[in-house]
Design an enzyme around this catalytic site. Structure first.
Site, mmCIF file in Angstrom:
data_model
loop_
_atom_site.group_PDB
_atom_site.id
_atom_site.type_symbol
_atom_site.label_atom_id
_atom_site.label_comp_id
_atom_site.label_asym_id
_atom_site.label_seq_id
_atom_site.Cartn_x
_atom_site.Cartn_y
_atom_site.Cartn_z
ATOM 1 N N HIS A 182 7.083 -4.019 -38.685
ATOM 2 C CA HIS A 182 8.032 -4.958 -38.077
ATOM 3 C C HIS A 182 7.294 -6.279 -37.871
ATOM 4 O O HIS A 182 6.405 -6.366 -37.026
ATOM 5 C CB HIS A 182 8.566 -4.433 -36.749
ATOM 6 C CG HIS A 182 9.416 -3.199 -36.894
ATOM 7 N ND1 HIS A 182 9.269 -2.090 -36.096
ATOM 8 C CD2 HIS A 182 10.410 -2.906 -37.764
ATOM 9 C CE1 HIS A 182 10.139 -1.168 -36.446
ATOM 10 N NE2 HIS A 182 10.850 -1.638 -37.458
ATOM 11 N N CYS A 208 5.995 -2.327 -29.746
ATOM 12 C CA CYS A 208 6.372 -3.271 -30.802
ATOM 13 C C CYS A 208 7.662 -3.992 -30.430
ATOM 14 O O CYS A 208 8.525 -3.444 -29.727
ATOM 15 C CB CYS A 208 6.547 -2.494 -32.112
ATOM 16 S SG CYS A 208 7.304 -3.449 -33.431
ATOM 17 N N CYS A 257 -12.105 -6.876 -3.282
ATOM 18 C CA CYS A 257 -13.147 -5.966 -3.757
ATOM 19 C C CYS A 257 -12.739 -5.406 -5.118
ATOM 20 O O CYS A 257 -11.593 -4.996 -5.307
ATOM 21 C CB CYS A 257 -13.365 -4.818 -2.773
ATOM 22 S SG CYS A 257 -14.665 -3.668 -3.317
ATOM 23 N N CYS A 281 -19.144 -2.484 -1.066
ATOM 24 C CA CYS A 281 -18.897 -3.698 -0.281
ATOM 25 C C CYS A 281 -19.028 -3.437 1.218
ATOM 26 O O CYS A 281 -18.952 -4.364 2.022
ATOM 27 C CB CYS A 281 -17.508 -4.260 -0.601
ATOM 28 S SG CYS A 281 -16.141 -3.276 0.066
ATOM 29 N N CYS A 286 -10.516 6.600 3.722
ATOM 30 C CA CYS A 286 -10.337 8.008 3.390
ATOM 31 C C CYS A 286 -9.845 8.115 1.951
ATOM 32 O O CYS A 286 -8.814 7.534 1.605
ATOM 33 C CB CYS A 286 -9.339 8.664 4.343
ATOM 34 S SG CYS A 286 -8.976 10.376 3.893
ATOM 35 N N CYS A 340 -13.424 -0.950 29.329
ATOM 36 C CA CYS A 340 -13.713 0.079 30.320
ATOM 37 C C CYS A 340 -12.432 0.536 31.005
ATOM 38 O O CYS A 340 -11.546 -0.266 31.316
ATOM 39 C CB CYS A 340 -14.688 -0.475 31.347
ATOM 40 S SG CYS A 340 -15.158 0.720 32.611
ATOM 41 N N CYS A 353 -8.384 5.109 37.529
ATOM 42 C CA CYS A 353 -8.565 5.284 36.085
ATOM 43 C C CYS A 353 -7.342 4.762 35.345
ATOM 44 O O CYS A 353 -6.210 5.135 35.664
ATOM 45 C CB CYS A 353 -8.782 6.766 35.749
ATOM 46 S SG CYS A 353 -8.785 7.112 33.967
#
Length: 543
Positions: A182, A208, A257, A281, A286, A340, A353
């Site tokens: 073609h 193609c 990266c 880098c 994970c 804290c 707390c």
């Protein structure tokens, strides 16, 4: 200072002499991300660059015998970060891997290099599967892959009287036809390829231009037709497909990266293996769930389930936005502005707390249970009561997860304040810049250990209550107390007559926190590897 902490003070005696630790200290508080002799690091998330304060700010991987846990992850060699081995590959190495695979198939099947490359891309670079299919029926395999053998090699050619079926230009000019015969003019083919490469991001399966023709335009043909900048983009896309098509490879998700990571962890093992990897880098992620950072000790299916639950507006929308709490004594609104959890009301001076809102005087004793959720007796009267109890349990773990997340963000500002405090220390004492690095290391350790603690709450939420869970929460509780003690030390104002005492307490506590973190990770990851697994989930997990 406790006896347990005193045991570690001697291990820290060389700290002041050098920013980097020697190999014997690698399993305690080595530079971020270094791996202990047991095979994994107690830490796993990168910290702001300003935190390094003269130390190394980039996490290191560890299996290289030359580096032994120091420096960046090596490129091309096997590395170990956590439970899995992996390789970091540059673009040049990716191209070399492809070249070797093409040469192997070319030699084995006696094909042209362009046909071998097209076949490999069609079979996602699975050489064994390709060869098996080719030996079974070569003609059908080639046709499915878009290869037509036997035709003339594509080349630019001037054909007198040729009319291009796209532009209908009948001037004599350069044309090109693939092995399917073609033929189109060079200008039209160049425009077609540029559109495919730039606009559609296509590279490996460009067909193609002929109607209903599925013959693939190979790399050698593209070289004949497009300008250099388009060709560079085309080859970059080919490299990307090599990684994208390989289930054992991932691109590093860090911005700009160009490294890829190869890791042979099987998806079916992600419920017992946490494939934390580190790119050259310095970025840690994970390999399994592709979450940025290190989510140990939580496995990928639990992380995925927890993140989905946290995004459920029906349970969390009103709580995530709550950044203030009321003093339990005078009910003044208080905003947390530091890492804290020991809060002091400015109005009534009540100490409490931030996590459980209980009196701070009760924390740090043998019956400190701020991190543990106490199950109530199952004596609910109706479904509404059960639903309310389930929400209360979820919020117990979510609030602690969120609190550590917030503390990590707030402690990012602490890095800047710590640098100023280090300068003050030098002015108020005879300590050198190297000798005040204990503050920078303490802040760095604090951020990393908080990340570990954060994910322990996600894990604890899904664990069945049993003796193993009790031990896990005991380790979690010990680490929580140690982290809060270190955080409180770093928040203290400098007193000139107590600098030596502050330095000793901070260095001892930093080592102790790192040690407790390592104990928790060691024990938890060992539980995944036991047969049968130690950890029993409330519901079956699948990735």
């Amino acid at each position: 200072m406790s006896d347990a902490e005193l045991d570690y003070s001697s291990e820290y005696e060389d700290y002041q002499d050098d920013v980097e630790f020697d190999d014997d200290m690698a399993d305690l508080t080595s530079e971020a991300g270094s791996v202990s002799d047991s095979g994994f690091s107690p830490f796993g998330t990168s910290t702001p660059a300003s935190a390094s304060a003269g130390g190394q700010g980039i996490l290191s991987s560890a299996s290289s015998s030359a580096a032994k846990g120091k420096g960046r992850a090596s490129i091309g060699g096997e590395d170990l970060y956590g439970q899995v081995e992996y390789k970091v590959l540059s673009l040049k190495q990716l191209e070399e891997e492809q070249r070797r695979a093409i040469e192997y198939v070319e030699d084995m099947l006696k094909l042209k290099p362009e046909s071998a490359a097209t076949l490999l891309r069609y079979f996602n670079w699975k050489k064994e599967k390709l060869i098996e299919a080719y030996m079974e029926d070569a003609e059908v395999t080639l046709e499915k892959a878009g290869i037509r053998e036997g035709g003339a090699q594509p080349r630019l050619k001037r054909v007198r009287g040729f009319v291009c079926d796209v532009c209908y230009d009948n001037e004599t000019k350069e044309t090109l036809a693939l092995t399917c015969d073609h033929r189109f003019c060079k200008a039209c083919y160049c425009h077609y390829l540029t559109s495919k490469i730039i606009d559609e991001g296509e590279s490996r399966r460009i067909e193609c231009m002929g109607k209903d023709c599925h013959v693939i335009v190979d790399e050698k043909t593209v070289e004949l037709l497009v300008p250099p900048d388009i060709l560079d983009r085309y080859r970059l896309l080919l490299n990307r497909t090599y990684v994208d098509d390989n289930p054992r490879m991932r691109w590093c998700p860090a911005p700009n990266c160009e490294f890829a990571v190869s890791c042979a962890v099987a998806p079916r093992s992600l419920d017992v293996t946490i494939p934390t990897v580190q790119c050259a880098c310095g970025h840690i992620f994970c390999f399994g769930c592709q979450l940025d950072g290190d989510h140990r000790p939580c496995c990928c299916p639990i992380v995925k389930r927890w993140m989905k639950k946290c995004k459920d507006d029906s349970e969390t929308s009103n709580w995530i936005s709550a950044n203030t709490k009321e003093c339990t004594k005078c009910h003044s609104t208080i905003e947390k502005n530091g890492g804290c959890n020991h809060m002091t009301c400015k109005k009534c001076k009540w100490e409490f707390c931030w996590v459980c809102m209980g009196p701070w005087s009760e924390h740090g004793t043998s019956w400190y249970n701020c991190s543990r959720y106490e199950e109530k007796a199952d004596n609910y009267k109706d479904a509404q009561s059960k639903s309310r109890a389930a929400l209360e349990r979820y919020l117990h773990y979510y609030n602690r997860f969120s609190n550590h997340e917030q503390s990590i963000r707030l402690e990012a500002d602490l890095y800047v304040r710590t640098e100023k405090k280090m300068e003050e220390l030098q002015e108020q004492s005879t300590l050198s810049w190297i000798e005040v690095q204990f503050l920078a290391k303490a802040v760095e350790t604090l951020g990393k250990v908080r990340t570990v603690l954060k994910w322990t709450y996600a894990m604890a939420f899904y664990l069945e209550k049993n003796n193993f869970t009790q031990m896990f929460e005991d380790n979690q509780n010990d680490l929580e107390q140690a982290v809060e003690s270190l955080s409180e030390l770093l928040e203290r104002p400098l007193e000139e007559d107590k600098i030596a005492e502050l330095r000793q307490q901070t260095t001892d506590k930093t080592v102790y926190v790192a040690k407790r973190c390592k104990v928790l990770l060691d024990d938890t990851l060992r539980g995944y590897e036991e047969e049968p697994p130690r950890w029993i989930w409330q519901e079956p997990i699948k990735f």
